[in-house]
Write a protein that holds these residues in place. Structure first.
Motif, PDB file in Angstrom:
ATOM      1  N   ARG A 110       0.819  -1.214   0.000  1.00  0.00           N
ATOM      2  CA  ARG A 110       0.000   0.000   0.000  1.00  0.00           C
ATOM      3  C   ARG A 110       0.854   1.265   0.000  1.00  0.00           C
ATOM      4  O   ARG A 110       0.565   2.230  -0.729  1.00  0.00           O
ATOM      5  CB  ARG A 110      -0.921  -0.006   1.229  1.00  0.00           C
ATOM      6  CG  ARG A 110      -1.919   1.139   1.255  1.00  0.00           C
ATOM      7  CD  ARG A 110      -2.902   0.992   2.400  1.00  0.00           C
ATOM      8  NE  ARG A 110      -2.266   1.071   3.715  1.00  0.00           N
ATOM      9  CZ  ARG A 110      -2.077   0.036   4.517  1.00  0.00           C
ATOM     10  NH1 ARG A 110      -2.423  -1.185   4.141  1.00  0.00           N
ATOM     11  NH2 ARG A 110      -1.516   0.200   5.697  1.00  0.00           N
ATOM     12  N   LEU A 111       1.930   1.275   0.792  1.00  0.00           N
ATOM     13  CA  LEU A 111       2.784   2.465   0.905  1.00  0.00           C
ATOM     14  C   LEU A 111       3.849   2.528  -0.182  1.00  0.00           C
ATOM     15  O   LEU A 111       4.377   3.608  -0.470  1.00  0.00           O
ATOM     16  CB  LEU A 111       3.471   2.481   2.278  1.00  0.00           C
ATOM     17  CG  LEU A 111       2.569   2.574   3.512  1.00  0.00           C
ATOM     18  CD1 LEU A 111       3.414   2.498   4.771  1.00  0.00           C
ATOM     19  CD2 LEU A 111       1.760   3.856   3.479  1.00  0.00           C
ATOM     20  N   GLY A 112       4.157   1.384  -0.778  1.00  0.00           N
ATOM     21  CA  GLY A 112       5.298   1.329  -1.682  1.00  0.00           C
ATOM     22  C   GLY A 112       6.552   1.049  -0.875  1.00  0.00           C
ATOM     23  O   GLY A 112       6.626   1.373   0.325  1.00  0.00           O
ATOM     24  N   ARG A 113       7.543   0.463  -1.527  1.00  0.00           N
ATOM     25  CA  ARG A 113       8.725   0.029  -0.797  1.00  0.00           C
ATOM     26  C   ARG A 113       9.429   1.181  -0.094  1.00  0.00           C
ATOM     27  O   ARG A 113       9.758   1.092   1.088  1.00  0.00           O
ATOM     28  CB  ARG A 113       9.707  -0.662  -1.760  1.00  0.00           C
ATOM     29  CG  ARG A 113      10.902  -1.275  -1.059  1.00  0.00           C
ATOM     30  CD  ARG A 113      11.836  -1.957  -2.033  1.00  0.00           C
ATOM     31  NE  ARG A 113      12.883  -2.700  -1.340  1.00  0.00           N
ATOM     32  CZ  ARG A 113      13.886  -3.322  -1.960  1.00  0.00           C
ATOM     33  NH1 ARG A 113      13.957  -3.294  -3.284  1.00  0.00           N
ATOM     34  NH2 ARG A 113      14.799  -3.971  -1.262  1.00  0.00           N
ATOM     35  N   GLU A 114       9.639   2.294  -0.801  1.00  0.00           N
ATOM     36  CA  GLU A 114      10.379   3.408  -0.201  1.00  0.00           C
ATOM     37  C   GLU A 114       9.598   4.025   0.949  1.00  0.00           C
ATOM     38  O   GLU A 114      10.156   4.345   1.999  1.00  0.00           O
ATOM     39  CB  GLU A 114      10.697   4.460  -1.271  1.00  0.00           C
ATOM     40  CG  GLU A 114      11.628   3.981  -2.368  1.00  0.00           C
ATOM     41  CD  GLU A 114      12.938   3.425  -1.816  1.00  0.00           C
ATOM     42  OE1 GLU A 114      13.420   3.947  -0.783  1.00  0.00           O
ATOM     43  OE2 GLU A 114      13.473   2.488  -2.420  1.00  0.00           O
ATOM     44  N   GLY A 115       8.284   4.200   0.768  1.00  0.00           N
ATOM     45  CA  GLY A 115       7.472   4.770   1.846  1.00  0.00           C
ATOM     46  C   GLY A 115       7.432   3.875   3.073  1.00  0.00           C
ATOM     47  O   GLY A 115       7.462   4.354   4.205  1.00  0.00           O
ATOM     48  N   PHE A 116       7.375   2.571   2.831  1.00  0.00           N
ATOM     49  CA  PHE A 116       7.349   1.596   3.928  1.00  0.00           C
ATOM     50  C   PHE A 116       8.659   1.636   4.708  1.00  0.00           C
ATOM     51  O   PHE A 116       8.660   1.696   5.948  1.00  0.00           O
ATOM     52  CB  PHE A 116       7.112   0.204   3.335  1.00  0.00           C
ATOM     53  CG  PHE A 116       7.021  -0.908   4.340  1.00  0.00           C
ATOM     54  CD1 PHE A 116       5.880  -1.068   5.117  1.00  0.00           C
ATOM     55  CD2 PHE A 116       8.067  -1.798   4.503  1.00  0.00           C
ATOM     56  CE1 PHE A 116       5.785  -2.105   6.048  1.00  0.00           C
ATOM     57  CE2 PHE A 116       7.986  -2.840   5.420  1.00  0.00           C
ATOM     58  CZ  PHE A 116       6.840  -2.990   6.198  1.00  0.00           C
ATOM     59  N   LEU A 117       9.785   1.620   3.996  1.00  0.00           N
ATOM     60  CA  LEU A 117      11.079   1.652   4.669  1.00  0.00           C
ATOM     61  C   LEU A 117      11.277   2.961   5.422  1.00  0.00           C
ATOM     62  O   LEU A 117      11.812   2.984   6.539  1.00  0.00           O
ATOM     63  CB  LEU A 117      12.196   1.455   3.643  1.00  0.00           C
ATOM     64  CG  LEU A 117      12.274   0.077   2.980  1.00  0.00           C
ATOM     65  CD1 LEU A 117      13.344   0.068   1.901  1.00  0.00           C
ATOM     66  CD2 LEU A 117      12.549  -1.011   4.005  1.00  0.00           C
ATOM     67  N   GLU A 118      10.843   4.066   4.814  1.00  0.00           N
ATOM     68  CA  GLU A 118      10.993   5.367   5.474  1.00  0.00           C
ATOM     69  C   GLU A 118      10.150   5.437   6.741  1.00  0.00           C
ATOM     70  O   GLU A 118      10.585   5.994   7.753  1.00  0.00           O
ATOM     71  CB  GLU A 118      10.580   6.477   4.503  1.00  0.00           C
ATOM     72  CG  GLU A 118      10.762   7.873   5.076  1.00  0.00           C
ATOM     73  CD  GLU A 118      10.402   8.953   4.076  1.00  0.00           C
ATOM     74  OE1 GLU A 118      10.441  10.138   4.455  1.00  0.00           O
ATOM     75  OE2 GLU A 118      10.083   8.614   2.916  1.00  0.00           O
ATOM     76  N   ARG A 119       8.970   4.862   6.705  1.00  0.00           N
ATOM     77  CA  ARG A 119       8.091   4.911   7.867  1.00  0.00           C
ATOM     78  C   ARG A 119       8.712   4.234   9.076  1.00  0.00           C
ATOM     79  O   ARG A 119       8.577   4.713  10.211  1.00  0.00           O
ATOM     80  CB  ARG A 119       6.756   4.233   7.526  1.00  0.00           C
ATOM     81  CG  ARG A 119       5.784   4.205   8.689  1.00  0.00           C
ATOM     82  CD  ARG A 119       4.422   3.717   8.278  1.00  0.00           C
ATOM     83  NE  ARG A 119       3.475   3.812   9.383  1.00  0.00           N
ATOM     84  CZ  ARG A 119       2.180   3.548   9.283  1.00  0.00           C
ATOM     85  NH1 ARG A 119       1.672   3.186   8.108  1.00  0.00           N
ATOM     86  NH2 ARG A 119       1.398   3.650  10.333  1.00  0.00           N
ATOM     87  N   TYR A 120       9.411   3.136   8.855  1.00  0.00           N
ATOM     88  CA  TYR A 120       9.969   2.372   9.972  1.00  0.00           C
ATOM     89  C   TYR A 120      11.484   2.565  10.144  1.00  0.00           C
ATOM     90  O   TYR A 120      12.082   1.964  11.034  1.00  0.00           O
ATOM     91  CB  TYR A 120       9.649   0.888   9.795  1.00  0.00           C
ATOM     92  CG  TYR A 120       8.161   0.610   9.869  1.00  0.00           C
ATOM     93  CD1 TYR A 120       7.466   0.750  11.067  1.00  0.00           C
ATOM     94  CD2 TYR A 120       7.452   0.248   8.736  1.00  0.00           C
ATOM     95  CE1 TYR A 120       6.099   0.521  11.139  1.00  0.00           C
ATOM     96  CE2 TYR A 120       6.085   0.010   8.793  1.00  0.00           C
ATOM     97  CZ  TYR A 120       5.410   0.160   9.996  1.00  0.00           C
ATOM     98  OH  TYR A 120       4.055  -0.064  10.063  1.00  0.00           O
ATOM     99  N   GLY A 121      12.069   3.386   9.291  1.00  0.00           N
ATOM    100  CA  GLY A 121      13.480   3.722   9.468  1.00  0.00           C
ATOM    101  C   GLY A 121      14.452   2.627   9.067  1.00  0.00           C
ATOM    102  O   GLY A 121      15.577   2.582   9.581  1.00  0.00           O
ATOM    103  N   PHE A 122      14.037   1.741   8.141  1.00  0.00           N
ATOM    104  CA  PHE A 122      14.919   0.671   7.681  1.00  0.00           C
ATOM    105  C   PHE A 122      15.550   1.027   6.344  1.00  0.00           C
ATOM    106  O   PHE A 122      15.004   1.834   5.576  1.00  0.00           O
ATOM    107  CB  PHE A 122      14.136  -0.641   7.525  1.00  0.00           C
ATOM    108  CG  PHE A 122      13.799  -1.317   8.818  1.00  0.00           C
ATOM    109  CD1 PHE A 122      14.643  -2.273   9.363  1.00  0.00           C
ATOM    110  CD2 PHE A 122      12.625  -0.996   9.501  1.00  0.00           C
ATOM    111  CE1 PHE A 122      14.332  -2.896  10.566  1.00  0.00           C
ATOM    112  CE2 PHE A 122      12.302  -1.614  10.693  1.00  0.00           C
ATOM    113  CZ  PHE A 122      13.155  -2.571  11.227  1.00  0.00           C
ATOM    114  N   ARG A 123      16.687   0.415   6.077  1.00  0.00           N
ATOM    115  CA  ARG A 123      17.303   0.495   4.750  1.00  0.00           C
ATOM    116  C   ARG A 123      16.897  -0.722   3.939  1.00  0.00           C
ATOM    117  O   ARG A 123      16.376  -1.693   4.471  1.00  0.00           O
ATOM    118  CB  ARG A 123      18.834   0.537   4.864  1.00  0.00           C
ATOM    119  CG  ARG A 123      19.374   1.788   5.536  1.00  0.00           C
ATOM    120  CD  ARG A 123      20.884   1.756   5.528  1.00  0.00           C
ATOM    121  NE  ARG A 123      21.453   2.952   6.117  1.00  0.00           N
ATOM    122  CZ  ARG A 123      22.756   3.192   6.204  1.00  0.00           C
ATOM    123  NH1 ARG A 123      23.621   2.288   5.742  1.00  0.00           N
ATOM    124  NH2 ARG A 123      23.192   4.304   6.750  1.00  0.00           N
TER     125      ARG A 123
END
Length: 408
Positions: free
Chosen positions: A20-33
């Motif tokens: 739903r968020l897209g990979r980049e949005g998902f990673l940014e939301r949780y602070g992962f690389r």
């Protein structure tokens, strides 16, 4: 609750959120690389294992998601949890999972063992050897016996900081960093610590191994990639050392800085460095420049002081023609490779604060280079060339923007 309380239901909800968020949005939301080694495969798509586990924890009753800074388990731990829940885990990164720049970042961020005070050469020797093999089109994967023999020999001759003849160490370490794939073995690959355990594991398992396929392909087909990696490895690991004998032995002593990307003839069409490739090269130059600009060394060194990537970008931007608008005609003669006689010049000398960047560099024929360096009109010419360098640089950026706008 512990991570082991996570079930397949929470993982699937985390995957749905990522979609739903897209990979980049998902990673940014949780602070992962982005994952460098383990991806979870689900319905034909790939997801970052640690980020999925961190988000899945938030779907447990009364719990919140785990941010990257709070995640105590490593990537291998997350992968093991997901595998235990019945998910397929991909070890090693497929070309479709990473962009070109991410692969470059993966290769050029190799961690160095500095226990002796200077970076050990185990891993750069291994990567340069593998790059040379890729460039020659040799098989990507080799039996452990062949890898061990070749690397032990290289380490014996080029381990200039007391490196032992133990190829198991760099291979195990590069494997954990996502830069080496291993096949046909049992159990987990041990960490690169302690002589006995690691050596025994490789001796007992005899795994086949080599570069991950996307990294091999980049080394095989992208001159820009090869130059960027060589620049980074030599600049990081070989300061104060002469890497020339090593480069010669692995077949990288004559990287194609002066050759166009597609040397199929002598027509202008061969100089086909796309605007996107030019921009990528400039970005790599800027990343390196941010680390090294203004640094000076007092001792003599054979390590390169200037970016080969920047020189490559300028030569190909020129399309084989002198970039001096006042050029009266460059020599008709060509090099042994049937290429124009061109020299890349820093319009503002590095010693005077100039940048090792295409926006301040031009390709000149020998005649114009001599005028710019020693001619009575050199000051006027330098002003003109600085404008030309910036105009050519901006033109490539504009071309990339136009090509992007035309894509559906």
């Amino acid at each position: 609750m512990a991570l082991t309380d996570i079930t397949r239901t929470e993982v699937e909800r985390a995957i749905e959120e990522c979609d739903r968020l897209g990979r980049e949005g998902f990673l940014e939301r949780y602070g992962f690389r982005r994952a460098r080694r383990f991806l979870v495969a689900y319905e034909g798509r790939h997801y970052d294992s640690k980020a999925i586990i961190g988000a899945a924890h938030g779907y447990l009753p009364g719990q919140r998601p785990l941010m990257a800074s709070e995640f105590s388990g490593g990537a291998q731990h997350a992968a093991r949890l997901l595998k235990g829940l019945g998910f397929d885990i991909l070890e090693g990164l497929p070309a479709s999972a990473l962009t070109h720049d991410e692969l470059i970042d993966l290769v050029t961020s190799v961690k160095a063992n500095r226990s002796s005070g200077a970076p050990a050469l185990y891993k750069p020797i291994t990567l340069l050897w593998a790059m040379g093999r890729a460039l020659r089109g040799e098989p990507r994967l080799l039996p452990w016996s062949a890898t061990e023999e070749a690397l032990a020999d290289l380490l014996a001759r080029h381990g200039m900081r007391g490196e032992k003849q133990r190829p198991d160490y760099p291979i195990a370490s590069l494997h954990r960093e996502g830069l080496w794939t291993l096949h046909d073995y049992a159990g987990d690959v041990p960490t690169a610590h302690g002589d006995g355990k690691v050596r025994r594991w490789f001796a007992e398992n005899q795994p086949r191994g080599g570069l991950p396929e996307p990294v091999y392909d980049l080394f095989r087909h992208s001159a820009l990639t090869r130059l960027a990696v060589i620049d980074e490895l030599l600049g990081t690991f070989f300061d104060g050392l002469d890497p020339a004998p090593l480069l010669a032995e692995v077949g990288l002593e004559d990287v194609d800085v002066d050759s166009p990307p597609r040397p199929t003839g002598s027509s202008p069409e061969q100089w086909l460095l796309t605007a996107a490739e030019y921009e990528r090269g400039c970005r790599l130059v800027e990343l390196r420049e941010a680390q090294t600009h203004g640094e000076r060394v007092s001792r003599t060194t054979h390590s390169p002081k200037r970016s080969q990537v920047a020189r490559y970008a300028v030569l190909n931007r020129s399309e084989g023609r002198c970039e001096n608008p006042r050029c009266t005609g460059q020599p008709a003669d060509v090099t042994d490779r049937k290429l124009p006689l061109l020299e890349v010049d820093h319009v503002v000398d590095l010693a005077l604060g100039g940048r090792d960047h295409p926006s301040q560099m031009v390709a000149l024929c020998p005649n114009c280079h001599a005028v710019k360096t020693r001619g009575s009109t050199r000051e006027t010419l330098r002003e003109i060339l600085l404008e030309v360098a910036m105009e050519r640089h901006k033109a490539m950026e504009t071309a990339k923007g136009n090509s992007a706008a035309l894509r559906p």
